[in-house]
Design a protein around this motif. Structure first.
Motif, mmCIF file in Angstrom:
data_model
loop_
_atom_site.group_PDB
_atom_site.id
_atom_site.type_symbol
_atom_site.label_atom_id
_atom_site.label_comp_id
_atom_site.label_asym_id
_atom_site.label_seq_id
_atom_site.Cartn_x
_atom_site.Cartn_y
_atom_site.Cartn_z
ATOM 1 N N UNK A 59 17.169 26.740 103.323
ATOM 2 C CA UNK A 59 16.585 27.491 104.424
ATOM 3 C C UNK A 59 15.224 28.018 104.036
ATOM 4 N N UNK A 60 14.338 28.085 104.999
ATOM 5 C CA UNK A 60 12.987 28.590 104.751
ATOM 6 C C UNK A 60 12.895 30.042 105.190
ATOM 7 N N UNK A 61 12.547 30.955 104.297
ATOM 8 C CA UNK A 61 12.448 32.366 104.689
ATOM 9 C C UNK A 61 11.370 32.579 105.754
ATOM 10 N N UNK A 62 11.635 33.518 106.643
ATOM 11 C CA UNK A 62 10.641 33.976 107.613
ATOM 12 C C UNK A 62 10.216 35.382 107.228
ATOM 13 N N UNK A 63 8.917 35.568 107.075
ATOM 14 C CA UNK A 63 8.363 36.873 106.712
ATOM 15 C C UNK A 63 7.225 37.160 107.674
ATOM 16 N N UNK A 64 7.417 38.142 108.548
ATOM 17 C CA UNK A 64 6.416 38.429 109.573
ATOM 18 C C UNK A 64 6.205 39.943 109.654
ATOM 19 N N UNK A 65 4.977 40.381 109.468
ATOM 20 C CA UNK A 65 4.645 41.807 109.571
ATOM 21 C C UNK A 65 5.585 42.642 108.695
ATOM 22 N N UNK A 66 5.900 42.087 107.519
ATOM 23 C CA UNK A 66 6.987 42.637 106.710
ATOM 24 C C UNK A 66 6.577 43.783 105.810
ATOM 25 N N UNK A 67 5.291 44.033 105.653
ATOM 26 C CA UNK A 67 4.840 45.074 104.735
ATOM 27 C C UNK A 67 4.237 46.270 105.465
ATOM 28 N N UNK A 68 4.639 46.445 106.717
ATOM 29 C CA UNK A 68 4.223 47.591 107.510
ATOM 30 C C UNK A 68 5.243 48.708 107.353
ATOM 31 N N UNK A 69 4.782 49.928 107.189
ATOM 32 C CA UNK A 69 5.673 51.078 107.128
ATOM 33 C C UNK A 69 6.194 51.377 108.531
ATOM 34 N N UNK A 70 7.504 51.306 108.709
ATOM 35 C CA UNK A 70 8.105 51.482 110.030
ATOM 36 C C UNK A 70 9.239 52.498 109.969
ATOM 37 N N UNK A 71 9.556 53.058 111.141
ATOM 38 C CA UNK A 71 10.735 53.904 111.266
ATOM 39 C C UNK A 71 11.951 52.997 111.408
ATOM 40 N N UNK A 72 12.959 53.137 110.542
ATOM 41 C CA UNK A 72 14.087 52.207 110.560
ATOM 42 C C UNK A 72 15.250 52.627 111.432
ATOM 43 N N UNK A 73 15.219 53.864 111.957
ATOM 44 C CA UNK A 73 16.380 54.430 112.653
ATOM 45 C C UNK A 73 17.613 54.284 111.752
ATOM 46 N N UNK A 74 18.759 53.960 112.319
ATOM 47 C CA UNK A 74 19.998 54.005 111.548
ATOM 48 C C UNK A 74 20.174 52.871 110.551
ATOM 49 N N UNK A 75 19.278 51.888 110.527
ATOM 50 C CA UNK A 75 19.378 50.891 109.460
ATOM 51 C C UNK A 75 19.096 51.526 108.098
ATOM 52 N N UNK A 76 18.523 52.733 108.085
ATOM 53 C CA UNK A 76 18.337 53.457 106.826
ATOM 54 C C UNK A 76 19.686 53.775 106.170
ATOM 55 N N UNK A 77 20.745 53.835 106.970
ATOM 56 C CA UNK A 77 22.070 54.107 106.406
ATOM 57 C C UNK A 77 22.485 53.051 105.393
ATOM 58 N N UNK A 78 21.939 51.836 105.508
ATOM 59 C CA UNK A 78 22.271 50.794 104.542
ATOM 60 C C UNK A 78 21.761 51.154 103.147
ATOM 61 N N UNK A 79 20.591 51.772 103.080
ATOM 62 C CA UNK A 79 20.052 52.199 101.785
ATOM 63 C C UNK A 79 20.958 53.276 101.183
ATOM 64 N N UNK A 80 21.350 54.244 102.001
ATOM 65 C CA UNK A 80 22.192 55.338 101.525
ATOM 66 C C UNK A 80 23.551 54.840 101.072
ATOM 67 N N UNK A 81 24.189 54.002 101.884
ATOM 68 C CA UNK A 81 25.561 53.592 101.566
ATOM 69 C C UNK A 81 25.618 52.625 100.391
ATOM 70 N N UNK A 82 24.662 51.692 100.301
ATOM 71 C CA UNK A 82 24.701 50.754 99.185
ATOM 72 C C UNK A 82 24.363 51.444 97.865
ATOM 73 N N UNK A 83 23.365 52.321 97.889
ATOM 74 C CA UNK A 83 23.031 53.042 96.656
ATOM 75 C C UNK A 83 24.199 53.905 96.204
ATOM 76 N N UNK A 84 24.913 54.514 97.158
ATOM 77 C CA UNK A 84 26.067 55.333 96.799
ATOM 78 C C UNK A 84 27.192 54.476 96.220
ATOM 79 N N UNK A 85 27.414 53.296 96.805
ATOM 80 C CA UNK A 85 28.440 52.402 96.273
ATOM 81 C C UNK A 85 28.183 52.101 94.802
ATOM 82 N N UNK A 86 26.937 51.818 94.466
ATOM 83 C CA UNK A 86 26.629 51.439 93.095
ATOM 84 C C UNK A 86 26.550 52.636 92.150
ATOM 85 N N UNK A 87 26.043 53.763 92.624
ATOM 86 C CA UNK A 87 25.858 54.903 91.716
ATOM 87 C C UNK A 87 27.083 55.807 91.628
ATOM 88 N N UNK A 88 27.862 55.915 92.710
ATOM 89 C CA UNK A 88 29.066 56.743 92.683
ATOM 90 C C UNK A 88 30.323 55.909 92.447
#
Length: 486
Positions: A59-88
């Motif tokens: 598969x060929x990756x698609x990368x479009x406007x990927x380095x813009x700082x954006x508001x993620x809304x609740x997708x930020x929960x993925x950062x919190x939950x995955x980091x907690x899984x690994x650290x806790x």
């Protein structure tokens, strides 16, 4: 360890962004049907940040406007939950405890009863009831002293109120985290017309909450009547909830409101259940830390973290995500951290740096995405998903996300398409944000990491654009299966 973390962060800051996604070839333009969907929604192409990264198979990756700082809304929960899984760890648990500084004789506790919160994100009424049953089983029936609440487990950050939708202070999704949070601080009001008379009940039956039942019963079985719940604070500090409207025979209505602060709710819930169990507490309600020489009377543990993150991600529970975020901070707080929020952001950045993930756009305020300050880029989030795919806890993380067309916040989306059941996707919604992130499969059965975040002043109808991202990802060219057959 902290010095090595800092040096690693400085080193990573000098590296090119997202090396795993920089390998050629790359698609740097939008899939045609996604571009069409943007145009149909009257959104500019730059409103969308998109990364589609193959994790298994070709598969060929698609990368479009990927380095813009954006508001993620609740997708930020993925950062919190995955980091907690690994650290806790996936089996991490929180505890809630009863202590006393007094003596027990013939069922009478001569002294104070302390309830110490440990930050449990899922301390519901059933768990509190069982904990109080344990207290009763240990011989306590009457408490002569005070009910003392210990809420000192977290060092809370001072954060601004979130008023994205005009500031409904009673909305349960706006409940702030607390070391002693019971039942998400929610009061459930239920109105029923079973036999021509409307009854209104509140759970838990906290003494300071009163119901003013003004609902008009209807003789018809029409359940379309509108029942309204209007809280009014009385001069004595109690709250009357005026319940009005109309309700047909055999019909019911319910709503959830957050009307009390955490101490008032916790004390009220304890007293309500303890009274139902035949117990009594003669003293007042107050707050203080548990004395060092206090004696443990009863203890309850939360479900494992792996179960907690399912509630957070599948149903996008903001308060539980914030509880988890502060729990990370509490676990790794140092003397240099002013509060658990700052500690959590620090350790998450260090954890990402250890994985070689550069995150200059990442800003975390409460870890839930219910924030105007939180930021990330699509590339950073996709790199984290790529790391999660290789993690020993990949299965627990992936299964915590909504399944497309089947459950959670994706239950009704793409339900009658080929995508149903093919993706585990976290959604995100604010007034100016629509977002998805997670793992999705293509028509060849290969799994991709996908992040699509729309930031626009008026993203109304833009969920169709994100659905088209998943459909375009699924419609990869059909591959020939060359695997050996047994």
């Amino acid at each position: 360890m902290i010095k090595s973390f800092r040096s690693l962060i400085l080193t990573c800051a000098l590296l090119p962004l997202a090396l795993p996604l920089a390998a050629a070839p790359l698609n740097t333009s939008l899939p045609p049907k996604v571009a069409q969907a943007l145009k149909a929604s009257q959104l500019g192409d730059n409103a969308l940040s998109l990364v589609m990264l193959p994790l298994t198979g070709p598969g060929t990756p698609t990368v479009y406007n990927a380095d813009t700082s954006v508001q993620p809304a609740s997708t930020m929960k993925l950062v919190t939950t995955f980091s907690a899984l690994e650290m806790l760890g996936p089996n991490y648990q929180w505890k809630t405890e009863f202590y006393t500084d007094g003596t027990l004789s013939d069922g009478i506790l001569h002294g104070n009863l302390y309830l110490k919160g440990g930050g449990d994100p899922k301390l519901n009424m059933e768990k509190l009831w069982l904990l109080l049953r344990d207290l009763r089983a240990n011989g306590v029936t009457q408490v002569t002293g005070d009910l003392v609440l210990d809420r000192s487990y977290f060092v809370q950050p001072a954060l601004p109120d979130f008023d994205d939708d005009g500031g409904d202070d009673n909305a349960p999704f706006l409940v702030r985290p607390d070391a002693l949070m019971i039942n998400l601080k929610a009061l459930r009001f239920v109105a029923r017309n079973d036999s021509g008379k409307v009854l209104v009940a509140v759970e838990p039956p906290i003494a300071t909450i009163r119901v003013d039942n003004q609902v008009k019963p209807l003789n018809s079985k029409d359940c379309s009547g509108d029942v309204r719940y209007n809280p009014v604070t009385q001069p004595d500090g109690s709250i009357s909830v005026v319940v009005s409207g109309e309700l047909g025979i055999g019909c019911s209505s319910q709503t959830y409101l957050s009307l009390l602060d955490h101490p008032a709710y916790a004390a009220g819930a304890v007293r309500a259940i303890w009274g139902e169990l035949g117990g009594s507490i003669e003293g007042a309600d107050r707050e203080a830390a548990v004395p060092k020489d206090a004696r443990l009377l009863a203890r309850a543990f939360s479900p494992d973290l792996a179960e907690i993150i399912r509630d957070i991600n599948k149903y996008s529970n903001n308060t539980m995500a914030q509880q988890l975020y502060l729990s990370l901070g509490e676990k790794f707080r140092t003397d240099a951290d002013t509060d658990d929020g700052r500690a959590a952001q620090r350790v998450i950045r260090q954890w990402l740096a250890q994985k070689g993930i550069t995150s200059p756009h990442l800003v975390m305020e409460n870890g839930s995405g219910l924030s105007r300050a939180e930021r990330v880029s699509a590339r950073e989030l996709a790199n984290m998903l790529q790391a999660a795919w290789k993690s020993p806890y990949q299965a627990e993380f992936m299964s915590s996300m909504p399944i497309v067309g089947l459950d959670g916040t994706m239950r009704k989306r793409l339900k009658n398409t080929a995508m149903a059941g093919e993706g585990h996707i976290k959604t995100g919604t604010l007034n100016t944000v629509r977002a998805i992130a997670g793992f999705s499969r293509d028509s060849n059965g290969n799994t991709w990491a996908v992040v699509a975040i729309l930031n626009d002043p008026k993203p109304f109808g833009a969920s169709s654009v994100l659905d088209q991202v998943l459909l375009s990802l699924y419609a990869q060219p059909r591959a020939v299966d060359t695997s050996p057959k047994l």
